[in-house]
Design an enzyme around this catalytic site. Structure first.
Site, PDB file in Angstrom:
ATOM      1  N   GLU A 100      31.169 -10.215  14.082  1.00  0.00           N
ATOM      2  CA  GLU A 100      30.382  -9.515  13.072  1.00  0.00           C
ATOM      3  C   GLU A 100      28.907  -9.913  13.157  1.00  0.00           C
ATOM      4  O   GLU A 100      28.575 -11.052  13.457  1.00  0.00           O
ATOM      5  CB  GLU A 100      30.951  -9.822  11.680  1.00  0.00           C
ATOM      6  CG  GLU A 100      32.288  -9.146  11.495  1.00  0.00           C
ATOM      7  CD  GLU A 100      32.960  -9.445  10.166  1.00  0.00           C
ATOM      8  OE1 GLU A 100      33.623  -8.548   9.649  1.00  0.00           O
ATOM      9  OE2 GLU A 100      32.825 -10.563   9.666  1.00  0.00           O
ATOM     10  N   CYS A 127      35.437 -26.087   8.187  1.00  0.00           N
ATOM     11  CA  CYS A 127      34.865 -26.332   6.859  1.00  0.00           C
ATOM     12  C   CYS A 127      35.691 -25.510   5.859  1.00  0.00           C
ATOM     13  O   CYS A 127      35.794 -24.289   6.021  1.00  0.00           O
ATOM     14  CB  CYS A 127      33.401 -25.910   6.832  1.00  0.00           C
ATOM     15  SG  CYS A 127      32.458 -26.618   8.203  1.00  0.00           S
ATOM     16  N   CYS A 172      35.526 -20.107  14.902  1.00  0.00           N
ATOM     17  CA  CYS A 172      34.827 -21.397  14.952  1.00  0.00           C
ATOM     18  C   CYS A 172      35.874 -22.491  15.079  1.00  0.00           C
ATOM     19  O   CYS A 172      36.922 -22.426  14.439  1.00  0.00           O
ATOM     20  CB  CYS A 172      34.011 -21.595  13.666  1.00  0.00           C
ATOM     21  SG  CYS A 172      33.000 -23.095  13.676  1.00  0.00           S
ATOM     22  N   CYS A 195      21.441 -11.556  11.212  1.00  0.00           N
ATOM     23  CA  CYS A 195      22.284 -12.748  11.286  1.00  0.00           C
ATOM     24  C   CYS A 195      23.307 -12.526  12.393  1.00  0.00           C
ATOM     25  O   CYS A 195      24.150 -11.634  12.291  1.00  0.00           O
ATOM     26  CB  CYS A 195      22.950 -12.931   9.932  1.00  0.00           C
ATOM     27  SG  CYS A 195      24.088 -14.305   9.877  1.00  0.00           S
ATOM     28  N   CYS A 228      27.099 -15.000   3.522  1.00  0.00           N
ATOM     29  CA  CYS A 228      27.371 -16.220   4.305  1.00  0.00           C
ATOM     30  C   CYS A 228      28.805 -16.668   4.116  1.00  0.00           C
ATOM     31  O   CYS A 228      29.288 -16.769   3.001  1.00  0.00           O
ATOM     32  CB  CYS A 228      26.555 -17.403   3.800  1.00  0.00           C
ATOM     33  SG  CYS A 228      24.842 -17.157   3.703  1.00  0.00           S
ATOM     34  N   CYS A 260      34.639 -22.079   4.249  1.00  0.00           N
ATOM     35  CA  CYS A 260      34.105 -21.031   5.128  1.00  0.00           C
ATOM     36  C   CYS A 260      35.241 -20.175   5.682  1.00  0.00           C
ATOM     37  O   CYS A 260      36.197 -20.689   6.259  1.00  0.00           O
ATOM     38  CB  CYS A 260      33.323 -21.669   6.275  1.00  0.00           C
ATOM     39  SG  CYS A 260      32.805 -20.478   7.514  1.00  0.00           S
TER      40      CYS A 260
HETATM   41  N1  SAH Z   1      28.290 -22.956  12.010  1.00  0.00           N
HETATM   42  C1  SAH Z   1      26.946 -22.966  11.561  1.00  0.00           C
HETATM   43  C2  SAH Z   1      26.347 -21.583  11.358  1.00  0.00           C
HETATM   44  C3  SAH Z   1      27.208 -20.528  10.722  1.00  0.00           C
HETATM   45  S1  SAH Z   1      27.573 -20.717   9.026  1.00  0.00           S
HETATM   46  C4  SAH Z   1      26.809 -23.799  10.307  1.00  0.00           C
HETATM   47  O1  SAH Z   1      27.824 -24.177   9.738  1.00  0.00           O
HETATM   48  O2  SAH Z   1      25.673 -24.075   9.934  1.00  0.00           O
HETATM   49  C5  SAH Z   1      26.065 -20.262   8.192  1.00  0.00           C
HETATM   50  C6  SAH Z   1      25.937 -20.870   6.799  1.00  0.00           C
HETATM   51  O3  SAH Z   1      26.853 -20.281   5.853  1.00  0.00           O
HETATM   52  C7  SAH Z   1      26.240 -22.372   6.775  1.00  0.00           C
HETATM   53  O4  SAH Z   1      25.298 -23.069   6.010  1.00  0.00           O
HETATM   54  C8  SAH Z   1      27.584 -22.393   6.123  1.00  0.00           C
HETATM   55  O5  SAH Z   1      27.868 -23.645   5.593  1.00  0.00           O
HETATM   56  C9  SAH Z   1      27.439 -21.312   5.077  1.00  0.00           C
HETATM   57  N2  SAH Z   1      28.693 -20.876   4.493  1.00  0.00           N
HETATM   58  C10 SAH Z   1      29.911 -20.863   5.067  1.00  0.00           C
HETATM   59  N3  SAH Z   1      30.837 -20.377   4.215  1.00  0.00           N
HETATM   60  C11 SAH Z   1      30.192 -20.063   3.072  1.00  0.00           C
HETATM   61  C12 SAH Z   1      30.605 -19.476   1.829  1.00  0.00           C
HETATM   62  N4  SAH Z   1      31.859 -19.102   1.622  1.00  0.00           N
HETATM   63  N5  SAH Z   1      29.667 -19.287   0.877  1.00  0.00           N
HETATM   64  C13 SAH Z   1      28.374 -19.621   1.115  1.00  0.00           C
HETATM   65  N6  SAH Z   1      27.929 -20.148   2.266  1.00  0.00           N
HETATM   66  C14 SAH Z   1      28.825 -20.380   3.237  1.00  0.00           C
HETATM   67 FE1  SF4 Z   2      32.148 -23.192  11.525  1.00  0.00          FE
HETATM   68 FE2  SF4 Z   2      32.013 -22.062   9.129  1.00  0.00          FE
HETATM   69 FE3  SF4 Z   2      31.835 -24.717   9.366  1.00  0.00          FE
HETATM   70 FE4  SF4 Z   2      29.807 -23.153  10.232  1.00  0.00          FE
HETATM   71  S1  SF4 Z   2      30.517 -23.379   8.105  1.00  0.00           S
HETATM   72  S2  SF4 Z   2      30.744 -24.906  11.290  1.00  0.00           S
HETATM   73  S3  SF4 Z   2      30.977 -21.360  10.964  1.00  0.00           S
HETATM   74  S4  SF4 Z   2      33.643 -23.460   9.873  1.00  0.00           S
END
Ligand code: SAH
Ligand code: SF4
Length: 387
Positions: free
Chosen positions: A107, A131, A127, A120, A365, A134
């Site tokens: 996406e 986390c 991934c 973006c 995000c 996410c």
């Molecule tokens: N993997 C990288 C980049 C992709 S995620 C990283 O983790 O930085 C981009 C941003 O979205 C990151 O700051 C991540 O922590 C945030 N993010 C992920 N899931 C989210 C959610 N459900 N609500 C808000 N931000 C989120």
């Molecule tokens: Fe991967 Fe999502 Fe963690 Fe970014 S926030 S490192 S995309 S699992």
């Protein structure tokens, strides 16, 4: 016409050296190769050509032999969604890994504002990190995107929003009132970009080359969860703007929220940030902090955040948690986000709350996850719910 159903490999995303080899294979003498590459780059990246026939600067024969083996294909658009706030999300199908198989899906999200537009982009399918807040982290299938697939996302988006000289968008809903529709690129889509270092670096070299897509490095931001050893390397080899997903101010909590913290804890991460090249008040690191109700959102956390970042030229981006089906967290109450922001503001960090965009189309995000996986999951849920 070269389109996304073209099965020939695409020239988009190939480096200058690789293109020189393409010309060499077509019999172009060495002394003419650099000039041919420059002409090709100009047509591809400054003008957005989709067809070799447009490249009248190349001889008819050369155009024909290029078209015989190569294409200018972008990733195929499976769906395009436009949010009520103008945010657009494209689900893109990549070339299949094996002949006959379905190509994997990624996406790409476009966030227009009045005078600027941010794209973006994704660096991986899924991934490997997990986390727990996410959505992308719950996707099983993971593979790195190639430089062609990373650059291709920018090309496809520029096609759709009409961001080429004299081009116009098919649907201009919500586009910025500016000549350029895509002014900023953020590596904040699916995946951990520093785990796909070389491909992301090579694609960003094209994105930032003045005779490529020509985005200044100050308008390209890589977001990392904290792959500490790759941060100085990225600073040395690409040196775009950096964003760091901090999300917690104590190792005990960050170990859970951003599991990579068990490998590289907060102190090591911040040391790498302090040493990131050419930081200044005009070139700051963005620290992202997702607001999770009752988890990381006390005023004590806010004060500790400010204390931790002292001395680093920093911006703080508070991100209201974007929910997704089955997510084990809730977004902090709005009043709590405001109080948290006030502590951060008082310490000298301006307007830090990122307003959620495109939530109605799951484009915000952390909501990204390939639809094929979603469909399977919803089918499983439906089956589980069936009597
Ligand atoms: N993997 C990288 C980049 C992709 S995620 C990283 O983790 O930085 C981009 C941003 O979205 C990151 O700051 C991540 O922590 C945030 N993010 C992920 N899931 C989210 C959610 N459900 N609500 C808000 N931000 C989120
Ligand atoms: Fe991967 Fe999502 Fe963690 Fe970014 S926030 S490192 S995309 S699992």
């Amino acid at each position: 016409m070269c389109n996304s159903t073209d099965t020939k490999p695409t020239l988009i995303g190939l480096s200058r050296d690789e293109l020189a080899r393409v010309f060499a294979a077509l019999g172009v003498p060495e002394r003419a190769q650099a000039m041919r590459v420059a002409q090709l780059w100009n047509w591809i990246y400054a003008r957005g050509a989709t067809d070799f026939q447009q490249m009248t600067v190349l001889s008819k024969d050369l155009r024909a032999s290029l078209a015989e083996s190569w294409s200018l294909a972008r990733p195929e658009i499976v769906t395009e969604q436009i949010s009520t706030d103008g945010t657009r999300k494209w689900l893109l199908r990549l070339m299949p890994d094996k002949p006959g198989a379905d190509g994997p899906l990624v996406e790409t999200v476009y966030i227009p504002e009045t005078r600027r537009g941010t794209l973006c982009i994704s660096s991986q399918v899924g991934c490997t990190l997990t986390c727990p807040f996410c959505h992308t982290g719950t996707q099983k299938l993971v593979r790195n995107l190639s430089p062609q697939e990373i650059t291709g996302q920018i090309m496809v988006a520029r096609d759709r929003v009409g961001d080429w000289p004299e081009a116009q968008a098919e649907d201009a809903t919500g586009l910025p009132d500016a000549e350029r529709k895509i002014t900023n690129i953020v590596l904040m889509g699916m995946g951990e970009p520093l785990y796909n270092f070389a491909h992301v670096r090579d694609a960003m070299a094209i994105a930032s080359a003045s005779d490529g897509l020509a985005y200044s490095k100050r308008r390209i931001t890589l977001s990392t969860s904290g792959v500490v050893p790759e941060i100085p390397r990225w600073g040395g080899e690409a040196n775009t703007m950096l964003a760091v997903s901090l999300h917690a101010v104590r190792d005990e909590l960050r170990d859970k929220l951003v599991p990579i913290n068990r490998k590289w804890p907060i102190a090591e991460l911040l040391a790498a940030c302090r040493n990131y090249p050419s930081l200044s008040n005009a070139r700051r690191i963005t620290f992202e902090y997702v607001m999770l109700k009752g988890v990381n959102d006390t005023l004590g956390d806010a004060k500790e955040l400010v204390r931790l970042l002292a001395g680093i030229p920093a911006k703080i981006n508070l991100i209201p948690f974007n929910p997704w089906p089955g997510a084990p967290y809730q977004c902090s109450a709005w009043e709590q986000i405001e109080k948290f922001a006030e502590v951060v503001n008082r310490a000298g960090y301006a307007s830090p709350v990122r307003s959620p965009r495109g939530r109605d189309i799951m484009a915000a995000c952390g909501q990204l996850k390939s639809a094929s996986v979603k469909t399977r999951a919803s089918k499983r849920r439906a089956e589980a719910a069936a009597p």
